[in-house]
Design an enzyme around this catalytic site. Structure first.
Site, short mmCIF file in Angstrom:
data_model
loop_
_atom_site.label_atom_id
_atom_site.label_comp_id
_atom_site.label_asym_id
_atom_site.label_seq_id
_atom_site.Cartn_x
_atom_site.Cartn_y
_atom_site.Cartn_z
N CYS A 114 0.79 -1.23 -0.09
CA CYS A 114 -0.11 -0.09 0.04
C CYS A 114 0.78 1.36 0.04
CB CYS A 114 -1.00 -0.06 1.19
SG CYS A 114 -1.93 -1.58 1.11
N HIS A 255 -3.16 7.35 2.08
CA HIS A 255 -3.58 5.88 1.47
C HIS A 255 -5.02 5.46 1.89
CE1 HIS A 255 -3.90 1.61 0.86
NE2 HIS A 255 -3.80 1.20 2.06
N ASN A 285 -10.14 -0.29 -0.06
CA ASN A 285 -8.79 -0.20 0.04
C ASN A 285 -8.16 -0.70 -1.25
OD1 ASN A 285 -6.11 -0.58 0.41
ND2 ASN A 285 -6.18 -1.33 2.73
#
Length: 332
Positions: A114, A255, A285
């Site tokens: 990520c 993020h 996500n």
């Protein structure tokens, strides 16, 4: 005069057509729309059909970014693909290069989960600042639905698929104002997509391991604690490098992992809610795709304007985390 600065000249994004909302997930696992929304802020996510490939998703985002930068694919010197879910374990960037027709560009994958987009941004910057390459396409793309256990309610509610891209070009003025990157492998076990194998004897006394990767496992509490503590620190560090203060930031793009993390980080930094870019309600996500996806959407909506100062921070498996402070827009 040799141009050794970096300008952010274009952005693009792409997501699969298929949408999966929280209500639909209740048919798979014991959960509810209210439970997911209050704890994560996620309402729906996009999932790729089996016929979709990471390379086509990444190339679609790349095409948009190239067009918005006003250049041709043949102008590109380098394509960096930040991904943890390649179509091919040997790498997918070259396939993207071929799909784009970027015949001049060298291409390779970069894996930092990520944090991949921020790590990729800093990597791209080194090539430009040293005068090696002038035009770089950075893509963050992941198809996490391939690696989610759809029976595990702790993880299947969180992840989605997507791609986002930016074009970085050599410029006389440097718009990457500061950055900081960190890794801590002692906390690696909190978030994994691990290889699991059985031993196979190929000849007497010679054993090899044969297997595949197992679905994502995560210790949500520890990852939350890590993000809320470390992300404000790294943003502060990058701001110090940029010689800027928090109030000079126009936009914070974190993020897109969990709305509670976004809120807690912004609060710790003293950044007002209206400066925080969030689109995770619609996409979940998306790992390396999340920052460029949110960035491009805000650019398309006219929120982010040329010369706006953006603080971006990625955090995730590794564990890895990083922040970059940059000024959006063209070199002109």
């Amino acid at each position: 005069m040799q141009k050794l600065g970096i300008a952010f000249t274009g952005s693009g994004s792409a997501v699969p057509e298929t949408s999966l909302d929280n209500q639909a997930l209740t048919a798979l696992v014991e959960t509810s729309d209210e439970w997911i929304t209050t704890r994560t802020g996620i309402r729906q996510r996009r999932v790729s059909q089996p016929s979709n490939s990471l390379s086509s998703l990444a190339a679609a985002a790349g095409r948009q970014a190239i067009a918005s930068a006003g250049i041709q694919a043949t102008d590109l010197d380098l394509i960096l693909l930040a991904t943890s879910t390649p179509d091919d374990l040997f790498g997918t960037a070259c396939k993207v290069q071929a799909e784009l027709g970027a015949t001049k560009a060298v291409a390779f994958d970069l894996t930092a989960a990520c944090s991949g987009f921020v790590f990729g941004l800093v990597t791209a910057a080194q090539y430009i600042r040293t005068g090696v390459y002038q035009n770089v396409l950075l893509i963050g793309a992941d198809i996490l639905s391939r690696w989610v256990d759809w029976q595990d309610r702790r993880t299947c509610i969180l992840f989605g698929d997507g791609a986002g891209a930016v074009v970085l070009q050599a410029s006389e003025s440097d718009r990457l104002l500061g950055f900081a990157l960190k890794s801590d492998g002692t906390q690696n076990h909190y978030l994994n997509l691990g290889y699991s194998a059985t031993s196979q004897e190929i000849l007497p006394g010679i054993n090899v391991s044969q297997g595949t990767y197992q679905p994502i496992t995560m210790n949500g509490k520890e990852v939350y604690r890590f993000a809320v503590q470390k992300v404000p620190e790294i943003v502060d560090k990058a701001l110090f490098e940029a010689n800027l203060t928090v109030d000079q930031i126009d936009w914070l793009i974190l993020h897109q992992a969990n709305q509670r993390i976004l809120d807690a980080v912004a609060q710790r930094l003293g950044i007002p809610e209206q400066k925080v870019i969030s689109n995770l309600a619609n996409y979940g996500n998306t790992s390396a795709a999340s920052i460029p996806l949110a960035l491009n959407e805000a650019v398309q909506q006219g929120k982010i304007q040329p010369n706006d100062i953006i603080a971006a921070s990625g955090f995730g498996a590794g564990l890895t985390w990083g922040a970059a402070i940059f000024k959006w827009g063209n070199k002109h």
